[in-house]
Scaffold this motif. Structure first.
Motif, PDB file in Angstrom:
ATOM      1  N   GLU A  94      48.151  34.769  35.655  1.00  0.00           N
ATOM      2  CA  GLU A  94      47.489  34.801  37.005  1.00  0.00           C
ATOM      3  C   GLU A  94      47.696  36.369  37.630  1.00  0.00           C
ATOM      4  O   GLU A  94      46.797  36.556  38.410  1.00  0.00           O
ATOM      5  N   LYS A  95      48.773  37.059  37.196  1.00  0.00           N
ATOM      6  CA  LYS A  95      48.686  38.314  37.937  1.00  0.00           C
ATOM      7  C   LYS A  95      47.419  39.450  37.310  1.00  0.00           C
ATOM      8  O   LYS A  95      47.102  39.910  38.312  1.00  0.00           O
ATOM      9  N   THR A  96      47.247  39.152  36.135  1.00  0.00           N
ATOM     10  CA  THR A  96      46.246  39.659  35.443  1.00  0.00           C
ATOM     11  C   THR A  96      44.979  39.433  35.935  1.00  0.00           C
ATOM     12  O   THR A  96      44.004  40.257  36.212  1.00  0.00           O
ATOM     13  N   LYS A  97      44.655  38.114  36.233  1.00  0.00           N
ATOM     14  CA  LYS A  97      43.411  37.339  36.536  1.00  0.00           C
ATOM     15  C   LYS A  97      42.994  38.130  38.045  1.00  0.00           C
ATOM     16  O   LYS A  97      42.080  38.231  38.473  1.00  0.00           O
ATOM     17  N   ASN A  98      44.124  38.241  38.754  1.00  0.00           N
ATOM     18  CA  ASN A  98      43.799  39.005  40.123  1.00  0.00           C
ATOM     19  C   ASN A  98      43.648  40.468  40.093  1.00  0.00           C
ATOM     20  O   ASN A  98      43.267  41.051  41.340  1.00  0.00           O
ATOM     21  N   SER A  99      43.753  41.210  38.731  1.00  0.00           N
ATOM     22  CA  SER A  99      43.442  42.743  38.965  1.00  0.00           C
ATOM     23  C   SER A  99      42.152  42.986  38.958  1.00  0.00           C
ATOM     24  O   SER A  99      40.966  42.072  38.865  1.00  0.00           O
ATOM     25  N   PHE A 100      41.992  44.213  39.400  1.00  0.00           N
ATOM     26  CA  PHE A 100      40.499  44.754  39.498  1.00  0.00           C
ATOM     27  C   PHE A 100      39.715  44.657  38.164  1.00  0.00           C
ATOM     28  O   PHE A 100      38.764  44.183  38.143  1.00  0.00           O
ATOM     29  N   TYR A 101      40.361  45.110  37.115  1.00  0.00           N
ATOM     30  CA  TYR A 101      39.747  45.201  35.757  1.00  0.00           C
ATOM     31  C   TYR A 101      39.399  43.955  35.352  1.00  0.00           C
ATOM     32  O   TYR A 101      38.406  43.783  34.302  1.00  0.00           O
ATOM     33  N   TYR A 102      40.153  42.878  35.548  1.00  0.00           N
ATOM     34  CA  TYR A 102      39.788  41.518  34.958  1.00  0.00           C
ATOM     35  C   TYR A 102      38.703  41.051  35.597  1.00  0.00           C
ATOM     36  O   TYR A 102      37.960  40.378  34.833  1.00  0.00           O
ATOM     37  N   LYS A 103      38.612  41.085  36.793  1.00  0.00           N
ATOM     38  CA  LYS A 103      37.450  40.779  37.617  1.00  0.00           C
ATOM     39  C   LYS A 103      36.117  41.344  37.016  1.00  0.00           C
ATOM     40  O   LYS A 103      35.057  40.750  37.381  1.00  0.00           O
ATOM     41  N   ALA A 104      36.506  42.718  36.772  1.00  0.00           N
ATOM     42  CA  ALA A 104      35.259  43.400  36.146  1.00  0.00           C
ATOM     43  C   ALA A 104      34.963  43.087  34.869  1.00  0.00           C
ATOM     44  O   ALA A 104      34.176  43.543  34.034  1.00  0.00           O
ATOM     45  N   GLY A 105      35.839  42.222  34.199  1.00  0.00           N
ATOM     46  CA  GLY A 105      35.426  41.486  32.974  1.00  0.00           C
ATOM     47  C   GLY A 105      35.994  42.198  31.405  1.00  0.00           C
ATOM     48  O   GLY A 105      35.922  41.978  30.527  1.00  0.00           O
ATOM     49  N   TRP A 106      36.879  43.143  32.013  1.00  0.00           N
ATOM     50  CA  TRP A 106      37.961  43.801  30.982  1.00  0.00           C
ATOM     51  C   TRP A 106      39.010  42.887  30.316  1.00  0.00           C
ATOM     52  O   TRP A 106      39.555  42.106  31.262  1.00  0.00           O
ATOM     53  N   THR A 107      39.313  43.081  29.264  1.00  0.00           N
ATOM     54  CA  THR A 107      40.346  42.210  28.487  1.00  0.00           C
ATOM     55  C   THR A 107      41.213  43.354  27.918  1.00  0.00           C
ATOM     56  O   THR A 107      40.828  44.344  27.026  1.00  0.00           O
ATOM     57  N   ASN A 108      42.604  43.109  28.081  1.00  0.00           N
ATOM     58  CA  ASN A 108      43.475  44.023  27.525  1.00  0.00           C
ATOM     59  C   ASN A 108      44.122  43.528  26.073  1.00  0.00           C
ATOM     60  O   ASN A 108      44.347  42.504  26.110  1.00  0.00           O
TER      61      ASN A 108
END
Length: 153
Positions: A94-108
């Motif tokens: 959930e923390k990752t899903k709220n990040s700017f990069y996740y919302k921009a479509g990036w996956t770590n």
């Protein structure tokens, strides 16, 4: 003692017979899978995911044009890479899903996971192929040991 336990000499414990054995016999599940694989070998490739709009046929056709490695292109490794990226994207915290990069479509994705899933240290060549075919975009803000590589479809 549990069935399949392995001791220091490399012997396995067979709980059915109560004896140590050199190797355990194949289970009925193993035999059934082997039979299915033999009967349907042409259809038995892999169970995995590809992004919407990307097919195995497209991968194979693009590989003929864009694969620049001496080693043969293996479609299962390319599919494994796509599957890993999809799983990482969908299993983010959930923390990752709220990040700017996740919302921009990036996956770590960690390199350790890439090696494990693609079953090769050549995962970089498959990533490069995906980028050359414009399936995937790579973020250049990678820092070895600090940040995972980031990708998006």
């Amino acid at each position: 003692m549990k069935h399949g336990y392995r001791n220091e000499q490399g012997l396995y414990w067979n709980s059915k017979t109560g004896k140590w054995v050199v190797r355990l016999q194949k289970t009925t599940t193993d035999k059934a899978l082997a039979k299915i694989k033999k009967e349907y070998s042409a259809q038995w490739e892999t169970h995995a995911w590809l992004p919407i709009g990307l097919t195995i046929k497209m991968l194979e056709e693009d590989a003929k044009l864009l694969w620049k490695n001496k080693k043969k292109f293996k479609v299962d490794r390319a599919i494994a890479l796509a599957t890993l990226l999809i799983i990482k994207r969908n299993s983010a915290s959930e923390k990752t899903k709220n990040s700017f990069y996740y919302k921009a479509g990036w996956t770590n994705v960690r390199s350790k996971d890439l090696k494990r899933w693609v079953h090769s240290t050549d995962y970089e060549k498959y990533l490069q192929f995906f980028q050359d075919a414009f399936y995937l975009e790579k973020d250049d803000r990678y820092a070895s040991g600090s940040y995972s590589k980031q990708f998006r479809w």
